[in-house]
Design a protein around this motif. Sequence first.
Motif, PDB file in Angstrom:
ATOM      1  N   PHE A 570     -57.852 -19.450 -54.488  1.00 15.07           N
ATOM      2  CA  PHE A 570     -56.698 -20.056 -55.157  1.00 15.07           C
ATOM      3  C   PHE A 570     -55.767 -20.732 -54.150  1.00 15.07           C
ATOM      4  N   GLU A 571     -55.560 -20.103 -53.012  1.00 16.09           N
ATOM      5  CA  GLU A 571     -54.645 -20.655 -52.023  1.00 16.09           C
ATOM      6  C   GLU A 571     -55.231 -21.866 -51.307  1.00 16.09           C
ATOM      7  N   ALA A 576     -63.990 -23.876 -46.801  1.00 16.44           N
ATOM      8  CA  ALA A 576     -65.398 -23.480 -46.763  1.00 16.44           C
ATOM      9  C   ALA A 576     -65.599 -22.135 -47.435  1.00 16.44           C
ATOM     10  N   LEU A 577     -64.587 -21.263 -47.295  1.00 14.69           N
ATOM     11  CA  LEU A 577     -64.691 -19.949 -47.924  1.00 14.69           C
ATOM     12  C   LEU A 577     -64.727 -20.084 -49.445  1.00 14.69           C
ATOM     13  N   SER A 578     -63.916 -20.998 -49.993  1.00 14.35           N
ATOM     14  CA  SER A 578     -63.920 -21.226 -51.446  1.00 14.35           C
ATOM     15  C   SER A 578     -65.261 -21.754 -51.910  1.00 14.35           C
ATOM     16  N   THR A 623     -61.578 -15.723 -59.568  1.00 12.50           N
ATOM     17  CA  THR A 623     -60.760 -16.935 -59.469  1.00 12.50           C
ATOM     18  C   THR A 623     -61.595 -18.191 -59.685  1.00 12.50           C
ATOM     19  N   VAL A 624     -62.813 -18.248 -59.115  1.00  3.57           N
ATOM     20  CA  VAL A 624     -63.627 -19.452 -59.287  1.00  3.57           C
ATOM     21  C   VAL A 624     -64.051 -19.620 -60.757  1.00  3.57           C
ATOM     22  N   PHE A 625     -64.270 -18.484 -61.436  1.00  9.61           N
ATOM     23  CA  PHE A 625     -64.568 -18.603 -62.884  1.00  9.61           C
ATOM     24  C   PHE A 625     -63.345 -19.109 -63.629  1.00  9.61           C
ATOM     25  N   ALA A 626     -62.168 -18.602 -63.297  1.00 13.38           N
ATOM     26  CA  ALA A 626     -60.942 -19.001 -63.988  1.00 13.38           C
ATOM     27  C   ALA A 626     -60.613 -20.455 -63.699  1.00 13.38           C
ATOM     28  N   HIS A 674     -50.644 -15.366 -62.285  1.00 17.67           N
ATOM     29  CA  HIS A 674     -50.154 -16.724 -62.095  1.00 17.67           C
ATOM     30  C   HIS A 674     -51.308 -17.719 -61.995  1.00 17.67           C
ATOM     31  N   ILE A 675     -52.550 -17.214 -62.042  1.00 18.73           N
ATOM     32  CA  ILE A 675     -53.714 -18.083 -62.043  1.00 18.73           C
ATOM     33  C   ILE A 675     -54.130 -18.338 -63.487  1.00 18.73           C
ATOM     34  N   PRO A 676     -54.185 -19.561 -63.908  1.00 16.97           N
ATOM     35  CA  PRO A 676     -54.571 -19.856 -65.302  1.00 16.97           C
ATOM     36  C   PRO A 676     -55.934 -19.269 -65.629  1.00 16.97           C
ATOM     37  N   TYR A 677     -56.072 -18.796 -66.860  1.00 14.99           N
ATOM     38  CA  TYR A 677     -57.310 -18.252 -67.413  1.00 14.99           C
ATOM     39  C   TYR A 677     -57.723 -16.929 -66.746  1.00 14.99           C
ATOM     40  N   LEU A 678     -56.879 -16.356 -65.924  1.00 18.28           N
ATOM     41  CA  LEU A 678     -57.248 -15.115 -65.249  1.00 18.28           C
ATOM     42  C   LEU A 678     -56.263 -14.018 -65.600  1.00 18.28           C
TER      43      LEU A 678
END
Length: 823
Positions: A570-571, A576-578, A623-626, A674-678
């Motif tokens: 998210f940040e 590369a980590l994302s 987070t990647v799913f959200a 604060h992360i949408p869909y999560l």
Amino acid sequence: MIDTKDFTFFDKQNNFDFKGFLIKTLSYWKWFVIGLIIAFSIAQQVNVRKQKIYGIETTIAVQEENNPLFTANTSLVFNWGGTSDKVQMISTTLKSRSHNELVVDKLQFYTDYLKQTKYFLQDVYGQVPFKIKIDKTQNQLYEQFIKVKMLSKDTYKITIPFQNNSAKVIRYADNKESTISTPDKEFSRVCKVGQNINLPFLHWKLDVVNFENDTFGDEILIRFNPFDKTVLTYKSLKVGIDEKAGSILKLAMEGTNKERMVDYLNQTVLVLIQRNKEEKNKFAENTINFIDVTLHDMEEKLKNSGNDLKEFGKNNNVIDIEEGGITFKNQLLDYDKEKDVVERKIAYLNTLKTYLKNSVDFSKLPAPTIVGIEEENINTNVAKLITLSIQRSQLVYSVKGELMYERIDNEIQSVKKVLLENANSYKNALDYDLNLANQKIQKLENEISKLPENKQEWLNLSRKYNLSDNIYNTFLQKRSEASIVQAANLSDIKFIDPAKDVGGGLLGPKTGVNYVLAFFMGLIVPLVIVFFIFFISNSIQNIEDIISLTQLPLIGIVGVKHSETNLSVFERPKSALSESFRAIRSSLQFLYKKQNIEGTKTLMLTSSVSGEGKTFCSLNIATVFALSEKKTIIVGLDLRKPRIFDDFNIQNDLGAVNYLIGQNKLNEVIQHTHIPYLDVITSGPIPPNPSELILGDSMREMIEELKQKYDYIILDTPPVGLVSDALELVQFCDVTLYIVRQNFTKKEMLTLLNNRHKRGELNNISIIFNGYENKAKYGVGYGYGYGYGYSYGYGYGSGYHEDEEPTGFFAKWHYRLLKLFKT
């Protein structure tokens, strides 16, 4: 109950991973740099703290030198001996204690001239502007530093730091040590150059030798050492015999002061030459002493016989008496001379036999030629006996053990036996000659008896006087010849190349060798440490370890996070980590599709022990799913150690525990982030019975309700290697992700994971390799993936994700160079 499948770890033998070891070794390059720096620093300190060692040599020749006066007309013949055994004997003499005592005493080398440097006391003999000459018959301060400082060309200062009211002193004339009273404070006095210093503890004279010396004004330390100890240090003189020329000797010394070694080598040869001349003159000295005693006796006899003859002449007419008696007088003188020669020879042989039987020192034997013995065997054996006797006396201080003594003693005994036989044989021949001489004299005396009494008396007096005068003149001539032979004698030892400091001669310390050793030690020590770490390390190091330990699929590789919180995706969504977590998402969707799972998908993350990044992976996968606009919820089911609420800045007052015990409804425990869909359900308060709560029907009901509301349900469970809670949740999950962390997860844990999978306790399980460092610890070039998940590297990911400057030294510079060329 333990299943037999638990022992399958015996089925595989771990071979040495040379590639892994090489990569790990390169990853510790800083250790090698530090090791080399430390090793070279130690080598440099060792080199500067060691004094330089020099070598000085001198060469001498040993050759037979015959006296130029030895001609056929010379009545005295001395056998000096040949060069046989001389070279070996001289080599032994040079190392003998008696010889080195003479040299040390001559040079006063028991006196040290020292100067304090930064690291050591330096021997500055020959490099100071003065020289000290001590009075050997007086006491000198013993084994204590005496500070000397030149104040001017005419004055110097003596300082002695006495520690108590007594000090040891030594008298070098007899090496006697004693203790005297001294002041219990520092003694200091200004003295004049060339003045005799007479103190209870110091008797010397200091003379200036080089006023322009560089050390003028420096404080020089003088120390008087034990005489015997000093001699012992110089007995280490190296003496080598030239293989090509057996009469050539090479003398060598090693030390820190070249001037001292030059003086010692030259002086030791000069002393050797002097001793050699003295040994060669031993015959002449013995002969001269023998002649002097004989001349003294003959002078008295000659004086008495002359007085008698003078008295006879006063009362008689000698001219008338001589008529008719001259013939008898000359014949009688000739017979007496012949008899005297034979008697002197017999007397010498009798003395020689007595000396051989009763004495053990044969060095004082006179030459047989002094009495006219020209028998070659006797002359040669007497000379040899004297030489052997001198050699034996020199071995007292130089040879340890009885072997050399026995050899010389056996030779002496052999020569004595032969000499006694020669003397007996020769004496028998002389006895015959003596009888003949007596018969001649008796016959002539019978004729003389017929003469008048005054003529007989005159003949007797003349006979005594003439015989004594003849003997006296003969011995006087022989003494003159012996003195000339002694004066003209030459030593058998010659300087070929005297010792001299011509520069160079450095033998050590071997600074280059020390640096080479430092280089290898600087590499070997870290290498051994790395090997030890690698050998005892039982944690997962790389992908090859996972592949070799389990057949379970590796679904993705996750690097080290560089964000402040666990919400790395998210940040920094373009990092590369994302991308590695997006690759895991793609792999999960492939697994779901392969299993024909429709609707809500459930995912469980677990690990072996705490600290392997299970919660970190749960948050970022969610987070990647959200971020793909899929309604996602994370359920914190690690009831013993709740973690996920911190990163979302939410409270853990209500959570899964509250729902499972029926205290709150599902909507009340679900918290939005604060992360949408999560959304997230925290663990809640820690219960006393977490396992029983998970086993209850409430857990099934909660999962069913969540499936009605969300597209993805992610369960963050406790470590399966510690507790069994995660095993009870497998029934609710479509896929299980097992987190393995680099340099943390133990290899045995994968063996236990294999056993659980074989027993069916964990199904649809895949592995995530977390905390992977592809540069800092395992070298550049591994990259992310090896065919799994994200596989971009530096330079190839440009435009797809944010550039992150690596932390490794080489990787950092590689990254900067690539970035420079791109611009």
